[in-house]
Design a protein around this motif. Structure first.
Motif, PDB file in Angstrom:
ATOM      1  N   TYR A 181       9.052   2.407   5.822  1.00  0.00           N
ATOM      2  CA  TYR A 181       8.442   2.498   4.500  1.00  0.00           C
ATOM      3  C   TYR A 181       7.201   3.384   4.517  1.00  0.00           C
ATOM      4  O   TYR A 181       6.877   4.026   3.507  1.00  0.00           O
ATOM      5  CB  TYR A 181       8.116   1.110   3.931  1.00  0.00           C
ATOM      6  CG  TYR A 181       7.446   0.168   4.905  1.00  0.00           C
ATOM      7  CD1 TYR A 181       6.068   0.174   5.076  1.00  0.00           C
ATOM      8  CD2 TYR A 181       8.199  -0.740   5.654  1.00  0.00           C
ATOM      9  CE1 TYR A 181       5.448  -0.684   5.958  1.00  0.00           C
ATOM     10  CE2 TYR A 181       7.591  -1.614   6.542  1.00  0.00           C
ATOM     11  CZ  TYR A 181       6.218  -1.578   6.694  1.00  0.00           C
ATOM     12  OH  TYR A 181       5.609  -2.429   7.571  1.00  0.00           O
ATOM     13  N   LEU A 182       6.500   3.462   5.651  1.00  0.00           N
ATOM     14  CA  LEU A 182       5.367   4.378   5.762  1.00  0.00           C
ATOM     15  C   LEU A 182       5.858   5.820   5.858  1.00  0.00           C
ATOM     16  O   LEU A 182       5.300   6.727   5.229  1.00  0.00           O
ATOM     17  CB  LEU A 182       4.507   4.015   6.972  1.00  0.00           C
ATOM     18  CG  LEU A 182       3.294   4.914   7.245  1.00  0.00           C
ATOM     19  CD1 LEU A 182       2.400   5.025   6.015  1.00  0.00           C
ATOM     20  CD2 LEU A 182       2.503   4.409   8.445  1.00  0.00           C
ATOM     21  N   GLN A 183       6.920   6.040   6.635  1.00  0.00           N
ATOM     22  CA  GLN A 183       7.511   7.373   6.709  1.00  0.00           C
ATOM     23  C   GLN A 183       7.946   7.861   5.330  1.00  0.00           C
ATOM     24  O   GLN A 183       7.717   9.019   4.961  1.00  0.00           O
ATOM     25  CB  GLN A 183       8.724   7.356   7.639  1.00  0.00           C
ATOM     26  CG  GLN A 183       8.404   7.159   9.106  1.00  0.00           C
ATOM     27  CD  GLN A 183       9.670   7.192   9.943  1.00  0.00           C
ATOM     28  OE1 GLN A 183      10.417   8.156   9.922  1.00  0.00           O
ATOM     29  NE2 GLN A 183       9.919   6.120  10.681  1.00  0.00           N
ATOM     30  N   ALA A 231       0.830  -1.208   0.000  1.00  0.00           N
ATOM     31  CA  ALA A 231       0.000   0.000   0.000  1.00  0.00           C
ATOM     32  C   ALA A 231       0.862   1.254   0.000  1.00  0.00           C
ATOM     33  O   ALA A 231       0.577   2.219  -0.714  1.00  0.00           O
ATOM     34  CB  ALA A 231      -0.931  -0.011   1.214  1.00  0.00           C
ATOM     35  N   CYS A 232       1.935   1.237   0.794  1.00  0.00           N
ATOM     36  CA  CYS A 232       2.840   2.393   0.847  1.00  0.00           C
ATOM     37  C   CYS A 232       3.515   2.634  -0.511  1.00  0.00           C
ATOM     38  O   CYS A 232       3.822   3.777  -0.862  1.00  0.00           O
ATOM     39  CB  CYS A 232       3.903   2.179   1.921  1.00  0.00           C
ATOM     40  SG  CYS A 232       3.270   2.289   3.615  1.00  0.00           S
ATOM     41  N   GLN A 233       3.732   1.575  -1.265  1.00  0.00           N
ATOM     42  CA  GLN A 233       4.399   1.695  -2.568  1.00  0.00           C
ATOM     43  C   GLN A 233       3.433   2.028  -3.698  1.00  0.00           C
ATOM     44  O   GLN A 233       3.802   2.725  -4.644  1.00  0.00           O
ATOM     45  CB  GLN A 233       5.128   0.383  -2.898  1.00  0.00           C
ATOM     46  CG  GLN A 233       6.287   0.064  -1.966  1.00  0.00           C
ATOM     47  CD  GLN A 233       6.796  -1.353  -2.148  1.00  0.00           C
ATOM     48  OE1 GLN A 233       6.300  -2.110  -2.979  1.00  0.00           O
ATOM     49  NE2 GLN A 233       7.800  -1.734  -1.379  1.00  0.00           N
ATOM     50  N   GLU A 234       2.192   1.555  -3.596  1.00  0.00           N
ATOM     51  CA  GLU A 234       1.291   1.602  -4.736  1.00  0.00           C
ATOM     52  C   GLU A 234       0.082   2.523  -4.561  1.00  0.00           C
ATOM     53  O   GLU A 234      -0.405   3.090  -5.548  1.00  0.00           O
ATOM     54  CB  GLU A 234       0.770   0.190  -5.035  1.00  0.00           C
ATOM     55  CG  GLU A 234       1.868  -0.832  -5.323  1.00  0.00           C
ATOM     56  CD  GLU A 234       1.328  -2.248  -5.371  1.00  0.00           C
ATOM     57  OE1 GLU A 234       0.093  -2.418  -5.293  1.00  0.00           O
ATOM     58  OE2 GLU A 234       2.142  -3.188  -5.489  1.00  0.00           O
ATOM     59  N   ALA A 235      -0.422   2.652  -3.345  1.00  0.00           N
ATOM     60  CA  ALA A 235      -1.694   3.349  -3.146  1.00  0.00           C
ATOM     61  C   ALA A 235      -1.494   4.862  -3.056  1.00  0.00           C
ATOM     62  O   ALA A 235      -0.508   5.332  -2.499  1.00  0.00           O
ATOM     63  CB  ALA A 235      -2.363   2.841  -1.865  1.00  0.00           C
ATOM     64  N   SER A 239      -2.429  -1.526   9.007  1.00  0.00           N
ATOM     65  CA  SER A 239      -2.549  -2.339   7.803  1.00  0.00           C
ATOM     66  C   SER A 239      -3.986  -2.792   7.587  1.00  0.00           C
ATOM     67  O   SER A 239      -4.510  -2.746   6.464  1.00  0.00           O
ATOM     68  CB  SER A 239      -1.624  -3.554   7.893  1.00  0.00           C
ATOM     69  OG  SER A 239      -1.727  -4.346   6.733  1.00  0.00           O
ATOM     70  N   GLN A 240      -4.635  -3.239   8.655  1.00  0.00           N
ATOM     71  CA  GLN A 240      -6.010  -3.715   8.518  1.00  0.00           C
ATOM     72  C   GLN A 240      -6.946  -2.578   8.099  1.00  0.00           C
ATOM     73  O   GLN A 240      -7.848  -2.773   7.267  1.00  0.00           O
ATOM     74  CB  GLN A 240      -6.484  -4.336   9.835  1.00  0.00           C
ATOM     75  CG  GLN A 240      -7.834  -5.037   9.714  1.00  0.00           C
ATOM     76  CD  GLN A 240      -8.197  -5.828  10.961  1.00  0.00           C
ATOM     77  OE1 GLN A 240      -7.375  -6.032  11.845  1.00  0.00           O
ATOM     78  NE2 GLN A 240      -9.439  -6.251  11.042  1.00  0.00           N
TER      79      GLN A 240
END
Length: 353
Positions: A224-226, A135-139, A195-196
């Motif tokens: 990765y979220l940062q 999600a962090c990479q794509e959304a 994540s959920q």
């Protein structure tokens, strides 16, 4: 009988019977899981040591020795109560191995068929971690920025496609952000919950999060979220200083004083101010400390919060605002919107967010 559709488990909030030891549950769990352990902490440690030194057969034998009639009856009663209340649920241990199968067998002996999660807690945890990383990479992600007291939380509460990181962390994020009677979750549980939540929102449309630093209380935002937040576009809330002071008084003075004594409030305020004394500088810290003490004294006599306005205004203008401006300069994303709190909420509705 196994279940292995982890996405469906989390999207449906399927109830889960966690038979791990209490210490494992405390270190990390899922939102809709209840801990009704097969082994207590001491039993788990003893059997684990036996397994390591003598092998699986010896560990199983030790487990049977511990499984007296009284112990089995107590476990079955707890599990049966859960399964009656949650017939659509499932059970798991750490890896979906011996403890899960043994628990399932005991239930079956008492006429209850209950499925095991294949791979157990570990597999579900890995699923959520992978989902969060993807999600962090794509959304698409949008960050809500704004100085302290500008109403970011008020906006988040009204925006549908939001992940409230501070709510998940049970902390407002600043030195004064510890919530009353709310213990922060374990780091692993915090990550699981983010994540959920994102899994339920989906990745097709943008998700909004409040601008946060690396730490929210004692909890870390994953690297990765940062990184994703640092690159994401911004929406900025801009409220007059007077309005911000009023909201800070409501949230950090009036609200706490409805639940705790003035003495406890004053102690917490002093302790939180002390945490940032080095950044404030000695003279400013001493002046603010004195002004807040006088404000507390005024409250004790007249139940009047206006005396808090002055030191709060100074704290916002001279401490938090310069820090916010510096952090904003480090952001890489473009600014999509600027406006007041309610204007941002209206804009998000127009954008179907």
């Amino acid at each position: 009988m196994f279940v292995d559709d982890y996405q469906k488990i989390f999207l449906s909030d399927r109830p889960m019977l966690d038979v791990r030891a209490p210490i494992e549950f405390e270190q990390g769990h899922f939102q809709h899981a209840q801990n009704k352990p097969l082994l207590d902490n001491q039993q788990r440690q003893s059997i684990g040591l036996c397994y390591k030194e003598q092998g699986q057969d010896a560990a199983i034998e030790m487990g049977w020795q511990m499984a007296t009639e009284e112990v089995i009856e107590a476990r079955i009663n707890h599990w049966a109560e859960f399964t009656r209340a949650n017939p659509e649920g499932c059970l798991y241990c750490f890896r979906g191995g011996l403890r899960s199968r043994f628990s399932q067998q005991l239930l079956q002996q008492h006429g209850i068929d209950y499925p095991i999660v294949k791979g157990g807690y570990k597999a579900m945890r890995q699923f959520l971690l992978q989902e969060l990383k993807q999600a962090c990479q794509e959304a698409p992600l949008i960050i809500i920025a704004g100085p302290t007291g500008s109403g970011k939380t008020k906006a988040i509460e009204q925006i549908e496609r939001c992940i409230d990181l501070e709510a998940e962390a049970c902390h407002r994020g600043s030195a004064f952000g510890q919530l009353l009677n709310a213990q922060q979750p374990a780091q692993i549980s915090f990550e699981n919950n983010i994540s959920q939540r994102w899994l339920k929102l989906g990745r097709e449309r943008a998700v909004l999060m409040e601008d946060e630093g690396r730490l929210i209380g004692r909890l870390n935002l994953p690297d990765y979220l940062q990184a994703a937040m640092q690159k994401a576009p911004l929406v900025q809330i801009e409220e007059p200083l007077e309005q911000r002071c009023q909201w800070v008084i409501e949230d950090y003075v009036l609200s706490p004083l409805q639940h705790i004594s003035l003495e406890e409030f004053s102690h917490n305020l002093s302790a939180n101010l002390y945490r940032i004394r080095k950044r404030l500088g000695g003279l400013r810290y001493q002046a603010l400390q004195k002004e807040f003490e006088q404000a507390c004294q005024s409250w004790s006599k007249q139940q009047e919060a206006s005396a808090f306005y002055g030191p709060i205004e100074q704290l916002l203008r001279d401490y938090y605002d310069p820090m916010y401006k510096y952090q904003l300069q480090q952001r890489q994303g473009q600014v999509l919107f600027r406006g007041r709190c309610q204007e941002l909420v209206d804009w998000c509705r127009e954008q179907n967010l």
